[in-house]
Design an enzyme around this catalytic site. Structure first.
Site, short mmCIF file in Angstrom:
data_model
loop_
_atom_site.label_atom_id
_atom_site.label_comp_id
_atom_site.label_asym_id
_atom_site.label_seq_id
_atom_site.Cartn_x
_atom_site.Cartn_y
_atom_site.Cartn_z
CD GLU A 9 -2.75 -1.47 0.19
OE1 GLU A 9 -3.00 -0.52 -0.58
OE2 GLU A 9 -3.26 -2.60 0.05
CD GLU A 52 -5.47 12.26 -2.72
OE1 GLU A 52 -4.56 12.66 -3.48
OE2 GLU A 52 -6.05 13.00 -1.90
CG HIS A 150 -7.43 -1.14 -1.23
ND1 HIS A 150 -7.13 -1.91 -2.34
CD2 HIS A 150 -8.58 -0.50 -1.54
CE1 HIS A 150 -8.05 -1.72 -3.27
NE2 HIS A 150 -8.94 -0.87 -2.80
CG ASP A 155 -5.78 -6.18 -0.57
OD1 ASP A 155 -6.85 -6.53 -0.04
OD2 ASP A 155 -5.63 -5.06 -1.09
#
Length: 228
Positions: A9, A52, A150, A155
């Site tokens: 990430e 974001e 996420h 993941d």
């Protein structure tokens, strides 16, 4: 064969524009079976987390402030992945960030050809169909309900299941290649099935044989076993 399923990430899309890795998650496979070993690390990106990115990952500046910087965890990360192939969804993105961080930390870079891109695998297997991780979970009926944000480790665990489905299941060759290699001294190309040197001993007891014979007698002369 050892494989590492990996996800990162980041604060954005381009390390050359100042974006950094904030989380790495990886799980180990051995002969296409998860071993339970994993690597997970949050990383201080040494910059503020864009709004974001916070909304996607749920990782804010306060949470990341006391985490180690990449240079402090680089050696542990490299030790975990070793020389294994890296299974990554959209591999070019993660490899770009990992190698940028490794370069800044003055560590060896990861060879690009180590990466196996599951996006490419999915597009080749299902041309014209969506190849996102969520879409592949729906296709293979993999539960991803916990994926509200996420997260790199979650993941990578989900991607491991997707990858195994893409290659045909948890044991796509039923383990035969490993068994054949062991039988033929590791050279699968020369392996051929052969007759057992010693026949297997019968497993029926005398009483079981007698019971079967009595059963066949009761079937009459036209029974298949009576005509053999």
């Amino acid at each position: 064969m050892r494989e590492i399923v990996l996800d990162t990430e980041t604060t954005g899309f381009d390390p050359e524009q100042g974006d950094r890795i904030v989380e790495i998650g990886a799980v180990e496979l051995w002969n296409h079976v998860a071993t339970g070993r994993h690597y997970h690390q949050y990383i201080n990106p040494e910059r503020s987390m864009p709004q974001e990115a916070f909304e996607v990952h749920g990782l804010g500046d306060d949470f990341l402030r006391d985490k180690p910087v990449f240079a402090q965890i680089a050696d542990d990360f490299l030790a975990f992945v070793g020389d294994a192939p890296l299974i990554i969804h959209n591999a070019s993105f993660d490899m770009k960030f990992l190698n940028a961080e490794l370069r800044w930390a003055k560590r060896p870079l990861l060879a690009i050809d180590r990466a196996v891109d599951t996006v490419g695998m999915a597009r080749k297997k299902f041309p014209g169909s969506p190849a996102s991780l969520d879409a592949l979970c729906r296709r293979f009926a993999i539960d991803n309900s916990a994926r509200t944000l996420h997260g790199a480790l979650l993941d990578s665990e989900i991607l491991a299941e997707v990858y195994l489905e893409l290659i045909g299941g948890k044991q796509p060759d039923f383990g035969l290649s490993q068994a054949q290699g062991a039988t033929a001294g590791g050279d699968d190309a020369d392996w051929r099935p052969g007759r057992r040197p010693e026949p297997l001993p019968p497993r029926l007891s005398d009483s079981e044989k007698a019971a079967h014979a009595a059963f066949v007698d009761r079937l009459g002369a036209n029974a298949l076993w009576s005509r053999v």
